[in-house]
Design a protein around this motif. Structure first.
Motif, PDB file in Angstrom:
ATOM      1  N   ASP A  74      74.477  54.168 -54.140  1.00  0.00           N
ATOM      2  CA  ASP A  74      73.813  55.149 -52.955  1.00  0.00           C
ATOM      3  C   ASP A  74      72.562  54.930 -53.438  1.00  0.00           C
ATOM      4  O   ASP A  74      71.500  55.073 -52.370  1.00  0.00           O
ATOM      5  CB  ASP A  74      74.541  55.601 -52.577  1.00  0.00           C
ATOM      6  CG  ASP A  74      75.867  56.166 -51.382  1.00  0.00           C
ATOM      7  OD1 ASP A  74      75.799  54.272 -50.840  1.00  0.00           O
ATOM      8  OD2 ASP A  74      77.114  57.130 -51.172  1.00  0.00           O
ATOM      9  N   LEU A  76      70.633  51.870 -53.851  1.00  0.00           N
ATOM     10  CA  LEU A  76      70.052  52.211 -52.021  1.00  0.00           C
ATOM     11  C   LEU A  76      69.362  52.579 -51.579  1.00  0.00           C
ATOM     12  O   LEU A  76      68.247  52.386 -50.949  1.00  0.00           O
ATOM     13  CB  LEU A  76      71.249  51.378 -51.290  1.00  0.00           C
ATOM     14  CG  LEU A  76      71.806  50.544 -51.481  1.00  0.00           C
ATOM     15  CD1 LEU A  76      73.625  50.101 -50.244  1.00  0.00           C
ATOM     16  CD2 LEU A  76      71.570  48.992 -51.466  1.00  0.00           C
ATOM     17  N   ASP A  77      68.960  53.600 -51.749  1.00  0.00           N
ATOM     18  CA  ASP A  77      67.410  54.574 -51.735  1.00  0.00           C
ATOM     19  C   ASP A  77      66.884  54.311 -51.773  1.00  0.00           C
ATOM     20  O   ASP A  77      65.509  54.222 -51.635  1.00  0.00           O
ATOM     21  CB  ASP A  77      68.450  55.630 -51.515  1.00  0.00           C
ATOM     22  CG  ASP A  77      69.219  56.691 -50.725  1.00  0.00           C
ATOM     23  OD1 ASP A  77      69.550  56.112 -49.169  1.00  0.00           O
ATOM     24  OD2 ASP A  77      70.317  57.545 -50.611  1.00  0.00           O
ATOM     25  N   GLN A  88      68.841  45.110 -52.910  1.00  0.00           N
ATOM     26  CA  GLN A  88      69.813  45.033 -52.790  1.00  0.00           C
ATOM     27  C   GLN A  88      70.394  44.249 -54.013  1.00  0.00           C
ATOM     28  O   GLN A  88      71.680  44.392 -54.330  1.00  0.00           O
ATOM     29  CB  GLN A  88      70.435  44.117 -51.339  1.00  0.00           C
ATOM     30  CG  GLN A  88      70.483  45.318 -50.510  1.00  0.00           C
ATOM     31  CD  GLN A  88      70.795  45.150 -49.186  1.00  0.00           C
ATOM     32  OE1 GLN A  88      70.805  43.646 -48.777  1.00  0.00           O
ATOM     33  NE2 GLN A  88      69.888  45.771 -48.011  1.00  0.00           N
ATOM     34  N   VAL A 109      77.470  44.454 -50.373  1.00  0.00           N
ATOM     35  CA  VAL A 109      76.397  45.817 -50.731  1.00  0.00           C
ATOM     36  C   VAL A 109      75.522  45.601 -49.186  1.00  0.00           C
ATOM     37  O   VAL A 109      75.083  47.027 -48.621  1.00  0.00           O
ATOM     38  CB  VAL A 109      75.588  45.673 -51.773  1.00  0.00           C
ATOM     39  CG1 VAL A 109      74.266  46.644 -51.752  1.00  0.00           C
ATOM     40  CG2 VAL A 109      76.387  45.646 -53.384  1.00  0.00           C
ATOM     41  N   ASN A 110      74.840  44.846 -48.739  1.00  0.00           N
ATOM     42  CA  ASN A 110      74.136  44.528 -47.358  1.00  0.00           C
ATOM     43  C   ASN A 110      74.760  45.067 -46.362  1.00  0.00           C
ATOM     44  O   ASN A 110      74.307  45.765 -45.774  1.00  0.00           O
ATOM     45  CB  ASN A 110      73.804  43.339 -47.841  1.00  0.00           C
ATOM     46  CG  ASN A 110      73.082  42.956 -46.607  1.00  0.00           C
ATOM     47  OD1 ASN A 110      71.766  43.687 -46.094  1.00  0.00           O
ATOM     48  ND2 ASN A 110      73.113  41.680 -45.223  1.00  0.00           N
ATOM     49  N   TYR A 145      76.960  47.510 -46.294  1.00  0.00           N
ATOM     50  CA  TYR A 145      77.207  49.170 -46.329  1.00  0.00           C
ATOM     51  C   TYR A 145      75.761  49.581 -46.210  1.00  0.00           C
ATOM     52  O   TYR A 145      75.850  50.718 -45.261  1.00  0.00           O
ATOM     53  CB  TYR A 145      77.430  48.962 -47.591  1.00  0.00           C
ATOM     54  CG  TYR A 145      77.868  50.669 -48.156  1.00  0.00           C
ATOM     55  CD1 TYR A 145      78.710  51.158 -47.481  1.00  0.00           C
ATOM     56  CD2 TYR A 145      76.891  50.877 -49.208  1.00  0.00           C
ATOM     57  CE1 TYR A 145      78.614  52.636 -47.733  1.00  0.00           C
ATOM     58  CE2 TYR A 145      77.079  52.618 -49.135  1.00  0.00           C
ATOM     59  CZ  TYR A 145      78.179  53.009 -48.735  1.00  0.00           C
ATOM     60  OH  TYR A 145      77.573  54.663 -48.769  1.00  0.00           O
ATOM     61  N   HIS A 146      74.623  48.858 -46.568  1.00  0.00           N
ATOM     62  CA  HIS A 146      73.498  49.784 -46.431  1.00  0.00           C
ATOM     63  C   HIS A 146      72.804  49.534 -44.743  1.00  0.00           C
ATOM     64  O   HIS A 146      71.848  50.083 -44.366  1.00  0.00           O
ATOM     65  CB  HIS A 146      72.694  48.245 -47.471  1.00  0.00           C
ATOM     66  CG  HIS A 146      71.183  49.128 -47.100  1.00  0.00           C
ATOM     67  ND1 HIS A 146      70.353  49.958 -47.954  1.00  0.00           N
ATOM     68  CD2 HIS A 146      69.679  48.634 -46.768  1.00  0.00           C
ATOM     69  CE1 HIS A 146      69.429  50.970 -47.396  1.00  0.00           C
ATOM     70  NE2 HIS A 146      68.305  49.720 -46.903  1.00  0.00           N
ATOM     71  N   ARG A 164      72.305  52.734 -42.536  1.00  0.00           N
ATOM     72  CA  ARG A 164      71.135  52.446 -41.955  1.00  0.00           C
ATOM     73  C   ARG A 164      71.412  52.677 -40.215  1.00  0.00           C
ATOM     74  O   ARG A 164      69.955  53.703 -39.892  1.00  0.00           O
ATOM     75  CB  ARG A 164      70.216  51.591 -42.503  1.00  0.00           C
ATOM     76  CG  ARG A 164      69.848  51.717 -43.067  1.00  0.00           C
ATOM     77  CD  ARG A 164      68.775  50.844 -43.513  1.00  0.00           C
ATOM     78  NE  ARG A 164      68.155  49.745 -42.370  1.00  0.00           N
ATOM     79  CZ  ARG A 164      67.313  48.482 -42.472  1.00  0.00           C
ATOM     80  NH1 ARG A 164      66.958  48.286 -43.158  1.00  0.00           N
ATOM     81  NH2 ARG A 164      67.667  47.730 -41.881  1.00  0.00           N
TER      82      ARG A 164
END
Length: 132
Positions: free
Chosen positions: A19, A22-23, A29, A55-56, A58-59, A63
């Motif tokens: 997290d 990603l922030d 990514q 991961v994509n 989840y991101h 968002r």
């Protein structure tokens, strides 16, 4: 019912680190995926690695959740005017934004309840004698 996301099944420390990565706008990514897989290999041997696609997803899901919850708040904050017409317009815009995220069933129950309330309180359709 489908399986939980591979990201959700990560240990808490690895998911928290992901997290944070990603922030950070400086971390891509792909780099975040490589970093979380390195962390998993070091801290949790035997745990399967995560894919860049996971991961994509989840991101993007995160968002989407943030946008859903902050957009109505931003609209309400921007309508800091005191005129009744502008406040009414801002309220309508906020209602439209919120209604986009409500299921159809919820919207239909709301409309039915509103119609029932209006039929009880509205003088439309009543005779003059009944209004007196």
């Amino acid at each position: 019912m489908g399986r939980q996301s591979t990201i959700i099944r990560l240990p808490a420390d690895a998911r928290d680190a992901l997290d944070r990565w990603l922030d950070d706008p400086a971390v891509t990514q792909t780099e975040a995926t490589a970093s979380v897989n390195a962390l998993l290999a070091k801290s949790h041997p035997g745990h399967p690695p995560v894919s860049r696609r996971a991961v994509n997803r989840y991101h993007l899901y995160g968002r989407d959740l943030i946008l859903r919850h902050t957009t109505p708040h931003k609209i309400a904050m921007r309508s800091g005017t005191t005129t009744p017409g502008a406040a009414r317009a801002a309220g309508k815009k906020l209602g439209r934004e919120i209604a986009r995220f409500l299921p159809v069933e919820v919207r239909m129950h709301y409309v039915a309840a509103l119609a029932a309330e209006l039929s009880r309180t509205s003088p439309i359709g009543e005779s003059r004698e009944r209004r007196k």
